[in-house]
Enzyme design. Structure first.
Site, PDB file in Angstrom:
ATOM      1  N   HIS A 174       0.872  -1.188   0.000  1.00 49.04           N
ATOM      2  CA  HIS A 174       0.000   0.000   0.000  1.00 49.04           C
ATOM      3  C   HIS A 174       0.905   1.234   0.000  1.00 49.04           C
ATOM      4  CE1 HIS A 174      -2.782   2.951   1.825  1.00 49.04           C
ATOM      5  NE2 HIS A 174      -3.767   2.151   1.462  1.00 49.04           N
ATOM      6  N   ASP A 219       3.042  -4.416   7.976  1.00 50.27           N
ATOM      7  CA  ASP A 219       1.806  -3.658   7.825  1.00 50.27           C
ATOM      8  C   ASP A 219       0.664  -4.653   8.021  1.00 50.27           C
ATOM      9  OD1 ASP A 219      -0.534  -2.603   6.838  1.00 50.27           O
ATOM     10  OD2 ASP A 219       0.356  -1.704   5.048  1.00 50.27           O
ATOM     11  N   GLN A 241      -4.542  -5.271   6.928  1.00 45.09           N
ATOM     12  CA  GLN A 241      -5.515  -6.227   6.383  1.00 45.09           C
ATOM     13  C   GLN A 241      -5.430  -7.608   7.035  1.00 45.09           C
ATOM     14  OE1 GLN A 241      -7.894  -5.311   4.513  1.00 45.09           O
ATOM     15  NE2 GLN A 241      -7.161  -3.331   3.770  1.00 45.09           N
ATOM     16  N   LYS A 268     -10.550  -0.615  10.614  1.00 42.75           N
ATOM     17  CA  LYS A 268     -10.692  -1.822   9.784  1.00 42.75           C
ATOM     18  C   LYS A 268     -11.013  -3.044  10.640  1.00 42.75           C
ATOM     19  CE  LYS A 268      -7.419  -0.175   6.296  1.00 42.75           C
ATOM     20  NZ  LYS A 268      -8.158   0.154   5.072  1.00 42.75           N
ATOM     21  N   CYS A 320      -4.740   2.398  -3.730  1.00 48.29           N
ATOM     22  CA  CYS A 320      -3.507   2.928  -3.108  1.00 48.29           C
ATOM     23  C   CYS A 320      -2.341   1.956  -3.284  1.00 48.29           C
ATOM     24  CB  CYS A 320      -3.703   3.249  -1.637  1.00 48.29           C
ATOM     25  SG  CYS A 320      -4.939   4.497  -1.355  1.00 48.29           S
TER      26      CYS A 320
HETATM   27  N1  PMP Z   1      -1.921  -0.743   4.514  1.00 54.02           N
HETATM   28  C1  PMP Z   1      -2.845  -1.515   3.942  1.00 54.02           C
HETATM   29  C2  PMP Z   1      -2.464  -2.892   3.479  1.00 54.02           C
HETATM   30  C3  PMP Z   1      -4.141  -1.041   3.799  1.00 54.02           C
HETATM   31  O1  PMP Z   1      -5.081  -1.803   3.223  1.00 54.02           O
HETATM   32  C4  PMP Z   1      -4.465   0.260   4.257  1.00 54.02           C
HETATM   33  C5  PMP Z   1      -5.860   0.839   4.113  1.00 54.02           C
HETATM   34  N2  PMP Z   1      -6.409   0.712   2.852  1.00 54.02           N
HETATM   35  C6  PMP Z   1      -3.461   1.020   4.852  1.00 54.02           C
HETATM   36  C7  PMP Z   1      -2.213   0.482   4.969  1.00 54.02           C
HETATM   37  C8  PMP Z   1      -3.717   2.393   5.369  1.00 54.02           C
HETATM   38  O2  PMP Z   1      -4.592   2.356   6.431  1.00 54.02           O
HETATM   39  P1  PMP Z   1      -5.242   3.699   7.015  1.00 54.02           P
HETATM   40  O3  PMP Z   1      -5.852   4.399   5.835  1.00 54.02           O
HETATM   41  O4  PMP Z   1      -6.257   3.202   7.985  1.00 54.02           O
HETATM   42  O5  PMP Z   1      -4.161   4.480   7.639  1.00 54.02           O
END
Ligand code: PMP
Length: 404
Positions: free
Chosen positions: A122, A199, A202, A225, A363
């Protein structure tokens, strides 16, 4: 066994309609819906316990502080950390990764060093490192992604070298659903003396995570999440490393003593929590963690796996269906394209049928480039989703297909 009907009643929003149709919410990788107990915890905290934490000697301030610290303990237990000193509350995974990149780079990275990330990250595990790389002159090396949507582990082994100072990797891909072999990655990196950041945005909502069993040095996730509120998240960091890292932000709470000549910093975890924290968010995140634990993380993982397998087999029957990501080890995310239908057309038309999916690059633009596509349609599941909703998704996709 999960009783979906009972569980769905815990989530008020799942009962609503959009465009006069029952909501089919399949955008859980973006954010999850909130059970009533989490909504109540926020309301309750503002109704009864609100006062700034860690500062006042008065009753309410003490109570709010105790509740926030109890939530920190819940997080510690939930991810199997050794100490609450290692649990930093942040705004979410993005802030956790920015904190980590900024402080880790300041402490440990210089010109000539390398860090390793992967081709399925991401943006929040790419851009913070790029910002610091510009400042400190280290190099970012990338583990390639295979056609199936897995990490190329041979290439990873080949990337490890004496210049490598950190591996930062996603546990589960938010696009492909791939569950990466983080345990093996950590073992390999550690055998070279290299720390690993994960990270977990997910993974934490879907699979049981124990940071000590994994051996992760850093682990980040977002409250929203995992059925908690927005604006709260966590960075777990091993004490031994965190103690060597400078603060991310300066201000109240993160100091021991301030003079114009010299300032000394507070202990962990407060050193990394400048200013008034989102204590209500922390408290409600604690409630969300209680909630999922009551259902059981193993039960959640098993049910979502079943749901995902059902969806893959059902959607696979649709002519022109192309899944982006076919790794055998996967979580509750399915990305796809159908024929030549643009993902945003598919998403817009499904929306009119009451079906909420995500479309676009999610993203993860470098991953889209790797796969040679501009974006995907993504359906992502929670334990509150049903097979009937997947049937509705299939019927919806077929309807859209017939229009093109
Ligand atoms: N890493 C991953 C794998 C994600 O899916 C996301 C959210 N789409 C993020 C980081 C960022 O999370 P947040 O927008 O809650 O900061």
């Amino acid at each position: 066994m999960i009783s979906i009907e009972r569980i769905r009643k815990d989530f008020p929003i799942l009962g609503r309609e959009v465009y006069g149709k029952p909501l089919v919410y399949l955008d859980n990788a973006a954010t999850t819906q909130k059970p009533q107990c989490v909504i109540d915890a926020i309301s309750e905290a503002y109704c009864n316990e609100n006062a700034n934490v860690h500062r006042g000697i008065h009753f309410l301030s003490q109570q709010a502080t105790d509740m926030m610290e109890a939530a920190r303990e819940k997080v510690r237990q939930f991810i199997g950390a050794g100490s609450t000193e290692e649990i930093i509350f942040t705004r979410g995974t993005t802030e956790s990764m920015n904190l980590l990149a900024s402080s880790f780079a300041a402490a440990f990275l210089k010109e000539g060093d390398e860090i390793i990330i992967s081709g399925m990250e991401h943006h929040s595990n790419i851009v913070p490192w790029q910002i610091q790389a510009q400042r400190y002159g280290f190099k970012i090396r990338i583990i390639p992604v295979t056609d199936l949507g897995e990490l190329d582990m041979d290439a990873f082994r080949a990337l490890l070298n004496p210049k490598t100072k950190l591996v930062s990797i996603t546990h589960v891909s938010n696009v492909l659903g791939t569950v990466n072999p983080v345990s093996g990655i950590i073992g390999l990196a550690h055998s070279h003396g290299i720390p690993v950041a994960v990270d977990g945005a997910q993974s934490v909502p879907h699979i049981k995570v124990n940071v000590q069993e994994l051996g992760a040095d850093f682990y980040a996730f977002s409250g929203h999440k995992i059925y908690g509120p927005t604006g709260i998240g966590v960075l777990y960091g091993r004490k031994e490393l965190m103690e060597k890292m400078p603060p991310y932000q300066g201000g109240g709470e993160m100091i021991k003593r301030v003079t114009f000549e010299k300032t000394t910093y507070n202990e962990l975890p407060y050193r990394f929590e400048a200013g008034t924290p989102d204590y209500v968010g922390s408290i409600a995140l604690g409630t969300a963690l209680d909630y999922v634990q009551e259902i059981g993380m193993e039960q959640i993982a098993a049910y979502e796996k079943e749901l995902c397998a059902y969806a893959l087999s059902l959607l696979g029957e649709i002519p022109g269906m192309r899944f982006i990501g076919n790794a055998p080890e996967r979580s509750a995310v399915i990305s796809f394209l159908v024929g030549n239908i643009h993902p945003s057309d598919m998403g817009t038309l499904l929306d009119r049928l009451g079906i909420a999916v995500r479309t676009g690059h999610h993203c993860a633009e470098p991953l889209m480039d790797r796969m040679g596509i501009p974006g995907t349609v993504r359906a992502s599941f929670s334990f509150y989703n049903t097979k009937a909703e997947i049937d509705a998704l299939k019927a919806g996709i077929e309807r859209v297909r017939a229009m093109f």
